[in-house]
Design an enzyme around this catalytic site. Structure first.
Site, mmCIF file in Angstrom:
data_model
loop_
_atom_site.group_PDB
_atom_site.id
_atom_site.type_symbol
_atom_site.label_atom_id
_atom_site.label_comp_id
_atom_site.label_asym_id
_atom_site.label_seq_id
_atom_site.Cartn_x
_atom_site.Cartn_y
_atom_site.Cartn_z
ATOM 1 N N ASP A 123 33.390 54.073 54.060
ATOM 2 C CA ASP A 123 33.909 53.169 53.268
ATOM 3 C C ASP A 123 33.512 53.551 51.780
ATOM 4 O O ASP A 123 32.139 53.745 51.780
ATOM 5 C CB ASP A 123 33.356 51.364 53.603
ATOM 6 C CG ASP A 123 34.177 50.485 53.088
ATOM 7 O OD1 ASP A 123 35.012 50.606 52.235
ATOM 8 O OD2 ASP A 123 34.201 49.469 53.743
ATOM 9 N N LYS B 57 36.965 50.974 59.212
ATOM 10 C CA LYS B 57 36.003 49.794 59.360
ATOM 11 C C LYS B 57 35.173 49.749 60.295
ATOM 12 O O LYS B 57 34.233 48.843 60.477
ATOM 13 C CB LYS B 57 36.592 48.498 59.062
ATOM 14 C CG LYS B 57 37.439 48.325 57.582
ATOM 15 C CD LYS B 57 36.525 48.475 56.482
ATOM 16 C CE LYS B 57 37.626 48.176 55.114
ATOM 17 N NZ LYS B 57 36.877 48.182 53.910
ATOM 18 N N LYS C 62 28.690 42.651 49.433
ATOM 19 C CA LYS C 62 28.103 42.386 48.200
ATOM 20 C C LYS C 62 28.524 40.828 48.033
ATOM 21 O O LYS C 62 27.598 39.953 47.672
ATOM 22 C CB LYS C 62 28.666 43.007 47.112
ATOM 23 C CG LYS C 62 28.027 44.482 47.016
ATOM 24 C CD LYS C 62 28.468 45.127 45.865
ATOM 25 C CE LYS C 62 27.846 46.653 45.614
ATOM 26 N NZ LYS C 62 27.959 47.236 44.451
ATOM 27 N N HIS D 72 38.561 54.442 44.263
ATOM 28 C CA HIS D 72 37.710 53.385 45.153
ATOM 29 C C HIS D 72 37.518 53.740 46.444
ATOM 30 O O HIS D 72 37.034 52.983 47.320
ATOM 31 C CB HIS D 72 38.711 52.056 45.079
ATOM 32 C CG HIS D 72 38.843 51.602 43.797
ATOM 33 N ND1 HIS D 72 38.258 50.267 43.134
ATOM 34 C CD2 HIS D 72 39.596 51.815 42.491
ATOM 35 C CE1 HIS D 72 38.521 50.061 42.191
ATOM 36 N NE2 HIS D 72 39.326 50.948 41.639
HETATM 37 P P1 ADP Z 1 38.692 47.113 51.093
HETATM 38 O O1 ADP Z 1 38.970 47.496 49.688
HETATM 39 O O2 ADP Z 1 38.618 48.512 51.938
HETATM 40 O O3 ADP Z 1 39.648 46.393 51.787
HETATM 41 P P2 ADP Z 1 36.338 45.795 50.428
HETATM 42 O O4 ADP Z 1 35.186 45.210 51.370
HETATM 43 O O5 ADP Z 1 35.726 46.620 49.297
HETATM 44 O O6 ADP Z 1 37.193 46.476 51.529
HETATM 45 O O7 ADP Z 1 37.178 44.803 49.962
HETATM 46 C C1 ADP Z 1 37.853 43.724 50.414
HETATM 47 C C2 ADP Z 1 38.081 42.517 49.470
HETATM 48 O O8 ADP Z 1 39.189 41.759 49.946
HETATM 49 C C3 ADP Z 1 37.002 41.467 49.036
HETATM 50 O O9 ADP Z 1 36.802 41.246 47.870
HETATM 51 C C4 ADP Z 1 37.428 40.361 49.987
HETATM 52 O O10 ADP Z 1 36.854 38.979 49.316
HETATM 53 C C5 ADP Z 1 38.659 40.278 49.978
HETATM 54 N N1 ADP Z 1 39.236 39.924 51.235
HETATM 55 C C6 ADP Z 1 38.982 40.146 52.429
HETATM 56 N N2 ADP Z 1 39.481 39.284 53.448
HETATM 57 C C7 ADP Z 1 40.084 38.662 52.880
HETATM 58 C C8 ADP Z 1 41.101 37.349 53.150
HETATM 59 N N3 ADP Z 1 41.025 37.036 54.473
HETATM 60 N N4 ADP Z 1 41.681 36.959 52.199
HETATM 61 C C9 ADP Z 1 41.453 37.119 50.907
HETATM 62 N N5 ADP Z 1 40.710 38.039 50.429
HETATM 63 C C10 ADP Z 1 39.885 38.812 51.507
HETATM 64 C C1 G6P Z 2 41.466 49.564 49.536
HETATM 65 C C2 G6P Z 2 42.068 50.511 48.691
HETATM 66 C C3 G6P Z 2 42.997 49.737 47.694
HETATM 67 C C4 G6P Z 2 44.084 48.998 48.532
HETATM 68 C C5 G6P Z 2 43.457 48.159 49.244
HETATM 69 C C6 G6P Z 2 44.350 47.400 50.097
HETATM 70 O O1 G6P Z 2 40.503 48.802 49.150
HETATM 71 O O2 G6P Z 2 41.226 51.275 47.818
HETATM 72 O O3 G6P Z 2 43.746 50.764 46.831
HETATM 73 O O4 G6P Z 2 44.783 48.264 47.575
HETATM 74 O O5 G6P Z 2 42.539 48.867 50.114
HETATM 75 O O6 G6P Z 2 45.121 48.300 50.737
HETATM 76 P P1 G6P Z 2 46.714 48.093 50.709
HETATM 77 O O7 G6P Z 2 47.432 49.587 51.154
HETATM 78 O O8 G6P Z 2 47.240 47.010 51.250
HETATM 79 O O9 G6P Z 2 47.038 48.090 49.064
#
Ligand code: ADP
Ligand code: G6P
Length: 740
Positions: A382, A288, A389, A166
């Site tokens: 990222d 980020k 999306k 991912h």
């Molecule tokens: P990463 O996987 O690096 O965290 P992404 O943007 O791909 O970044 O995914 C973030 C996910 O976490 C999204 O699906 C978003 O809806 C969810 N998310 C972000 N902020 C919150 C929050 N405050 N509470 C719940 N879900 C969240």
């Molecule tokens: C990214 C990674 C995931 C991970 C998430 C949250 O989306 O690709 O593998 O689960 O961040 O991070 P955390 O360390 O809290 O699992």
């Protein structure tokens, strides 16, 4: 009934214990949110970590935790405090995460953490093996579990395993700095299908596989032992309908149903006609680009002061990995920056940045997505970025503008966004202005086409495509395995060998009896091989012939005191017991000084390549060179040579990382056929690994047992995986009883 087993470090639910009571929350992060809908809809079991350490779970809470886990169709991998420190905070988040996101200065390489990483991956494997049944499909996720596919494959070779990363897969130049690079690649190669978000990550991975573990790749397929592993890109989507429908419901909400956050957002929106809001949502992570974003916003307010008092940045940073020092520093830096900007620009009725440092429930996320005119998503790096999306999916009125970093995987599919380089403040400020001033018509056009794509390629579709590809890769494997020299086939061959009256056995050397070595002189026979060959040559009524492309000098050095029959230079020289080397083919060599200078120009231009001059052939070796450069130069050299050798009875052969020019009528097939006619053999066997051995497989009679080493296209009847298997088989020959 067969099921799918999803495995990721984090389960979709996170459990906490306070005063013997458990509380459950949803995991954040793209992996958990995306896979959650796949899991909910299908017949699957999700294996992962609950968020609790073993030390935290007491006898009174264990049952409750277990029940909650099972209720969600999950199974738990028990992690101790030490595991969480070294495997999760340590190796996963201080080594792999920064390295794969190109933050090399944040990357630490600690042996202790690596040991823990291996141990915990094994713990995951143990839980998977407890649950897997025949016919199940396994889908492993992300960088915390890079070794897991191989651990499972070792124990369950027939189970179909998919792996999805991912996060970005870094370029070779970065990945090569990683001390355990080979182990990690081999770990991933336990999977039958390896997926990435984008083609760039896929090509970086393939390049590392070629350069670091020297495997052959054919487009997006890797030949590895007896398997063909498929590598492909599948850009992860979102649960489009969930976000769209939630936004629709939000649209129709009446006043009292509104959340406190929504009421505050409304206050700003209604404060003046041209009040606008810019949204930023991420986990608080240095990848980020949060400080950059705040600084760019500051720069925007300075460059375009007319926006002061009108535009507000709504910034949600979700706490993440707060035990890692870099995250603590980032938290401090973010707090300070927000404080500074708010201090610098705020008025009685306006603060430029609203900053929330917490996790919010889904409904509040929808409040934010639907209320903001612009989403500013500017990661430094990222893998995908689902927030971008999700923002687009919630724009039910087809308005809003997405400003998106080119460094997010999502940018590859979201061309209609305003794409920016996150390090270019000037450009970000200008794009923000463009976004805020974009006519509604244009907003609609851009959002509509992005929405159409997101709806079509939703997370369900993404998972479906991955599974389809995984099932196809299974089929490829099975068709090839049908030629594999199985133990039963081995028994049959030994039976024929034993009962024959006269046996003839051809053995190729490099890549067959010994592994392929980048330095040919180092591929010397070892003690075990000498003993094996001695035993084989001692078998009665059995003619064993070492048949190789090597020169006779090298074989004399290695086997000078042995009475082996040997053929060298692909069939030019023959050595028989108690005799001298003699020429088997009438070959010319007057062409050699003429062609050598051409090969030399290729050596000069391609560092790492070298020429081997044999008695009657010239070989250009490129085994030590960057594989992409090598294949490009090899094509060039073949083109040059083919135009020169016409009408000279020469031929150009391509072996394993070598191009060889030799007299036209020499090849192992001719040599082998010649040996065959000398006696009345009723058992003929040939084994070899490369292209030059194909002549032998082709020219020997149909009754011959021909065996290829490695999984490549061949005319041989069977294949074995590697030199270890070759030696095992030959040992059976050597031990087989023979009636005299
Ligand atoms: P990463 O996987 O690096 O965290 P992404 O943007 O791909 O970044 O995914 C973030 C996910 O976490 C999204 O699906 C978003 O809806 C969810 N998310 C972000 N902020 C919150 C929050 N405050 N509470 C719940 N879900 C969240
Ligand atoms: C990214 C990674 C995931 C991970 C998430 C949250 O989306 O690709 O593998 O689960 O961040 O991070 P955390 O360390 O809290 O699992």
């Amino acid at each position: 009934m067969s099921k799918t087993i999803i495995i990721s470090n984090r389960l979709p639910l996170q459990i906490k214990i306070e005063e013997d009571e458990i509380s459950v929350s949803q995991s954040v992060g793209g992996l958990a949110t995306g896979m959650k809908s796949v899991h909910e809809d299908g017949d699957s079991l999700w294996i992962g970590w609950s968020g609790l350490t073993e030390e935290e779970i007491t006898d009174t809470t264990r049952d409750k935790v277990q029940k909650e886990i099972e209720k969600n169709k999950c199974a738990m991998v028990p992690l101790s405090e030490d595991d969480v420190d070294h495997f999760y905070y340590g190796f996963s988040n201080k080594t792999l995460w920064p390295l794969f996101h190109y933050f090399m200065e944040y990357t630490t390489f600690e042996q202790e953490n690596w040991e823990s990483y291996k141990r915990v991956n094994q713990k995951f494997a143990d839980v998977v093996l407890d649950h897997v049944e025949d016919g199940d499909t396994i889908w492993v996720h992300d960088y915390q579990l890079l070794l897991l596919p191989n651990y499972i494959k070792q124990k369950k070779p027939d189970t179909n395993i998919g792996f999805f990363l991912h996060i970005p897969f870094p370029s070779y130049e970065v990945f090569r700095t990683f001390p355990w690079r080979e182990e990690v690649l081999e770990g991933m190669l336990g999977a039958d299908l390896i997926g990435f978000h984008t083609y760039d990550y896929e090509r970086h991975f393939l390049s590392c596989v070629r350069r670091l573990i020297h495997l052959e790749t054919n487009f997006n397929e890797i030949s590895y032992d007896d398997r063909i592993i498929k590598v492909d890109s599948f850009p992860m989507g979102i649960d489009y309908d969930k976000f769209y429908n939630a936004a629709l419901a939000h649209e129709n909400m009446n006043g009292d149903e509104k959340s406190d956050i929504q009421k505050r957002l409304d206050e700003h929106l209604y404060s003046s006609d041209d009040a606008k809001m810019i949204l930023s949502i991420d986990r608080l992570d240095y990848t980020k680009g949060i400080p950059n974003r705040i600084k760019a916003f500051e720069y925007f307010l300075e460059k375009y002061p007319e926006y002061q008092q009108k535009v507000r940045l709504i910034m949600l940073a979700v706490p993440s990995r707060s035990n890692v020092p870099q995250y603590q520093l980032l938290k401090r830096e973010t707090d300070e920056l927000v404080g500074r900007i708010n201090g610098k620009f705020s008025t009685v009725s306006w603060t430029p940045v609203w900053y929330f440092y917490r996790s919010l429930p889904f409904d509040n996320l929808i409040d934010l997505y639907t209320s903001c005119d612009v989403a500013m998503i500017t990661p430094i790096r990222d893998g995908m970025n689902l927030v971008a999306k999700e923002y687009v999916a919630t724009r039910v009125k087809q308005d809003g503008v997405l400003v998106l970093s080119e460094m997010a995987g999502a940018s590859k599919e979201m061309n209609e966004a305003l794409l920016i380089n996150p390090n270019n403040f000037e450009a970000i400020a200008d794009k923000l202005k463009q976004a805020l001033e974009m006519p509604k018509e244009e907003q609609k056009e851009r959002i509509t086409s992005m929405q159409a794509r997101l709806k079509r390629y939703s997370v369900e579709k993404w998972a479906e495509e991955f599974f389809t590809a995984l099932n196809t890769s299974k089929t490829v494997r099975n068709t090839i395995v049908s030629k594999k020299l199985t133990p039963a086939l081995g028994d049959e061959i030994i039976e024929k060998y034993s009962s024959a009256k006269r046996r003839l056995v051809f053995l190729d050397y490099d890549g067959t009896l010994v592994g392929f070595n980048t330095n040919p002189q180092e591929a010397k026979p070892d003690e075990e091989l000498y003993n094996l060959l001695d035993a084989l040559y001692a078998q009665p009524d059995t003619d064993v012939i070492l048949i190789s492309g090597r020169d006779k000098e090298t074989f004399t050095k290695w086997y000078g005191d042995k009475d082996y029959t040997m053929i060298t230079e692909h069939g030019v020289w023959l050595k028989e017991p108690e005799e001298d080397w003699r020429i088997l083919e009438n070959v010319r060599k007057e062409w050699m000084p003429k062609l050598r200078p051409i090969l030399e120009t290729f050596v000069d231009r391609t560092p790492g390549t070298f020429i081997e001059e044999k008695n009657f052939s010239l070989a250009w070796h490129f085994r030590k060179v960057d594989p992409e450069l090598a294949s490009q130069r090899a094509v060039e050299l073949k083109t040059v040579l083919n135009s020169l050798i016409a009408n000279h009875h020469l031929s150009v052969l391509e072996g394993n990382k070598v191009i060889e020019i030799k007299s036209g009528n020499v090849n192992k097939g001719r040599a082998a056929s010649r040996m065959l006619t000398r006696k009345d053999y009723d058992f003929v066997f040939a084994i070899g690994d490369d292209w030059t051995d194909e002549y032998m497989f082709r020219d020997l009679p149909d009754t011959a047992v021909t065996v290829k080493v490695g999984l490549q296209k061949t005319v041989a009847k069977y294949f074995v995986q590697n030199t270890k298997e070759v030696r095992k088989l030959l040992k059976r020959f050597a031990d087989a009883p023979i009636e005299v």
